[in-house]
Write a protein that holds these residues in place. Structure first.
Motif, PDB file in Angstrom:
ATOM      1  N   LEU A 187       0.828  -1.203   0.000  1.00 22.18           N
ATOM      2  CA  LEU A 187       0.000   0.000   0.000  1.00 22.18           C
ATOM      3  C   LEU A 187       0.862   1.252   0.000  1.00 22.18           C
ATOM      4  CD1 LEU A 187      -2.493  -1.031   2.842  1.00 22.18           C
ATOM      5  CD2 LEU A 187      -2.651  -1.575   0.404  1.00 22.18           C
ATOM      6  N   ASP A 188       0.459   2.253  -0.761  1.00 20.48           N
ATOM      7  CA  ASP A 188       1.173   3.532  -0.723  1.00 20.48           C
ATOM      8  C   ASP A 188       0.732   4.328   0.496  1.00 20.48           C
ATOM      9  OD1 ASP A 188      -1.273   4.738  -1.325  1.00 20.48           O
ATOM     10  OD2 ASP A 188      -0.744   5.185  -3.405  1.00 20.48           O
ATOM     11  N   ALA A 189       1.257   5.535   0.645  1.00 20.23           N
ATOM     12  CA  ALA A 189       0.973   6.344   1.831  1.00 20.23           C
ATOM     13  C   ALA A 189      -0.493   6.737   1.944  1.00 20.23           C
ATOM     14  CB  ALA A 189       1.856   7.593   1.828  1.00 20.23           C
ATOM     15  N   GLY A 190      -1.232   6.665   0.842  1.00 14.80           N
ATOM     16  CA  GLY A 190      -2.649   6.984   0.860  1.00 14.80           C
ATOM     17  C   GLY A 190      -3.541   5.771   0.980  1.00 14.80           C
ATOM     18  N   ARG A 191      -2.947   4.607   1.288  1.00 13.27           N
ATOM     19  CA  ARG A 191      -3.663   3.347   1.476  1.00 13.27           C
ATOM     20  C   ARG A 191      -4.227   2.784   0.171  1.00 13.27           C
ATOM     21  NH1 ARG A 191      -8.629   3.227   5.436  1.00 13.27           N
ATOM     22  NH2 ARG A 191      -7.298   4.350   6.875  1.00 13.27           N
ATOM     23  N   HIS A 192      -3.640   3.179  -0.957  1.00 17.57           N
ATOM     24  CA  HIS A 192      -4.020   2.620  -2.249  1.00 17.57           C
ATOM     25  C   HIS A 192      -3.167   1.382  -2.533  1.00 17.57           C
ATOM     26  CE1 HIS A 192      -5.188   6.906  -2.592  1.00 17.57           C
ATOM     27  NE2 HIS A 192      -6.224   6.409  -3.241  1.00 17.57           N
ATOM     28  N   VAL A 193      -3.764   0.386  -3.166  1.00 14.85           N
ATOM     29  CA  VAL A 193      -3.060  -0.863  -3.467  1.00 14.85           C
ATOM     30  C   VAL A 193      -2.156  -0.667  -4.678  1.00 14.85           C
ATOM     31  CG1 VAL A 193      -3.289  -3.306  -4.023  1.00 14.85           C
ATOM     32  CG2 VAL A 193      -4.997  -2.202  -2.551  1.00 14.85           C
ATOM     33  N   VAL A 194      -0.866  -0.734  -4.428  1.00 13.42           N
ATOM     34  CA  VAL A 194       0.123  -0.634  -5.500  1.00 13.42           C
ATOM     35  C   VAL A 194       0.385  -2.021  -6.085  1.00 13.42           C
ATOM     36  CG1 VAL A 194       2.528  -0.031  -6.032  1.00 13.42           C
ATOM     37  CG2 VAL A 194       1.178   1.416  -4.487  1.00 13.42           C
ATOM     38  N   LYS A 195       0.404  -3.030  -5.212  1.00 14.86           N
ATOM     39  CA  LYS A 195       0.636  -4.403  -5.641  1.00 14.86           C
ATOM     40  C   LYS A 195      -0.081  -5.345  -4.687  1.00 14.86           C
ATOM     41  CE  LYS A 195       3.277  -6.570  -8.778  1.00 14.86           C
ATOM     42  NZ  LYS A 195       4.726  -6.474  -8.623  1.00 14.86           N
ATOM     43  N   ARG A 196      -0.577  -6.439  -5.242  1.00 14.06           N
ATOM     44  CA  ARG A 196      -1.237  -7.469  -4.435  1.00 14.06           C
ATOM     45  C   ARG A 196      -0.687  -8.822  -4.866  1.00 14.06           C
ATOM     46  NH1 ARG A 196      -7.829  -8.297  -4.212  1.00 14.06           N
ATOM     47  NH2 ARG A 196      -7.893  -9.902  -2.583  1.00 14.06           N
ATOM     48  N   VAL A 197      -0.171  -9.586  -3.918  1.00 10.60           N
ATOM     49  CA  VAL A 197       0.439 -10.876  -4.228  1.00 10.60           C
ATOM     50  C   VAL A 197      -0.447 -11.990  -3.671  1.00 10.60           C
ATOM     51  CG1 VAL A 197       2.440 -12.374  -3.898  1.00 10.60           C
ATOM     52  CG2 VAL A 197       2.767  -9.925  -4.239  1.00 10.60           C
ATOM     53  N   PHE A 198      -0.856 -12.897  -4.532  1.00  6.46           N
ATOM     54  CA  PHE A 198      -1.634 -14.064  -4.138  1.00  6.46           C
ATOM     55  C   PHE A 198      -0.683 -15.241  -3.959  1.00  6.46           C
ATOM     56  CE2 PHE A 198      -5.791 -12.282  -5.117  1.00  6.46           C
ATOM     57  CZ  PHE A 198      -5.469 -11.275  -6.001  1.00  6.46           C
ATOM     58  N   GLY A 199      -0.696 -15.864  -2.799  1.00  7.65           N
ATOM     59  CA  GLY A 199       0.243 -16.940  -2.522  1.00  7.65           C
ATOM     60  C   GLY A 199       1.499 -16.393  -1.869  1.00  7.65           C
ATOM     61  N   ALA A 200       2.463 -17.268  -1.631  1.00  7.71           N
ATOM     62  CA  ALA A 200       3.675 -16.874  -0.908  1.00  7.71           C
ATOM     63  C   ALA A 200       4.508 -15.883  -1.721  1.00  7.71           C
ATOM     64  CB  ALA A 200       4.495 -18.109  -0.575  1.00  7.71           C
ATOM     65  N   VAL A 201       4.855 -14.782  -1.089  1.00  2.00           N
ATOM     66  CA  VAL A 201       5.673 -13.766  -1.741  1.00  2.00           C
ATOM     67  C   VAL A 201       7.129 -14.233  -1.771  1.00  2.00           C
ATOM     68  CG1 VAL A 201       6.157 -12.468   0.382  1.00  2.00           C
ATOM     69  CG2 VAL A 201       6.108 -11.271  -1.807  1.00  2.00           C
TER      70      VAL A 201
END
Length: 216
Positions: A187-201
């Protein structure tokens, strides 16, 4: 809904998107969402049975890869904004772990559980990675539908030093659209999703995506 949770639409954000078709296999433990009390009990029983028997049937497996939600330089308005949460701290329920406490800072949020098989590899990696200061980037763990004693043993063995909130009813996971764990949000400083990882990162993803957050 836990105190501090608030629907994303109240912030003008969009619902989290359906993940793109997978390009490589990555296993995560799946579970149903938006359930009442009786169904939650059924879900817990299914989870325990699955872990005890090692069942990984197709209907209980969710495979996907890291999905870019907002590309670097993308307008913030185009990226979804996750709801807030305030959860009891694992091992000290009088304390609270709140996303609002990190307002104005990039945050990585990881949903996990001690009974989650992929988490057994991922959580120690996260612990090692965030043991080294990452500038303004904060890290929060969310332990989903777990037994306290098992969760405490798990995080102790993994060497976690970042805060962990307890999402015993999976209400926060539900609010975030999490239907499988582990799952990690950058999440960026504004709580927006920059990246979402499904499964083990992976380490490569952690390195690349925290650098992405640092540059926003």
């Amino acid at each position: 809904m836990m105190p501090g949770d608030e629907p994303a639409r109240q912030h003008g954000g969009a619902d989290l998107p359906v993940p793109a078709p997978p390009r490589e296999a990555r296993t995560a433990v799946s579970f149903p969402v938006r359930l009442g009390g009786w169904a939650a009990a059924v879900r817990r029983a299914m989870w325990r049975h699955k872990i005890a028997t090692g069942v990984t049937a197709a209907g209980l497996v969710f495979a996907a890869v890291a999905t870019v939600v907002a590309a670097p330089g993308h307008a913030h308005g185009a990226a979804p904004r996750v709801p807030g949460f305030t959860l009891p701290a694992l091992g000290n329920p009088r304390e609270r772990v709140s996303l609002a406490a990190y307002a104005g800072r990039p945050v990585v949020v990881n949903f996990f559980a001690s009974w989650c098989v992929p988490c057994k590899k991922e959580t120690p990696l996260l612990a090692r990675f965030f043991r080294t200061p990452r500038g303004r980037i904060a890290m929060i763990g969310v332990d989903v539908n777990d037994a306290t004693a098992a969760a405490l043993r798990f995080v102790h063995r993994a060497g976690l030093t970042y805060p962990v909130g307890v999402d015993r009813s999976a209400a926060t996971a539900d609010a975030w659209g999490v239907v499988a764990i582990p799952q990690t949000f950058f999440l960026d400083a504004g709580r927006h999703v920059v990246k979402r990882v499904f499964g083990a990162v992976t380490l490569a993803e952690l390195t690349r995506d925290t650098a992405l957050l640092a540059g926003r």
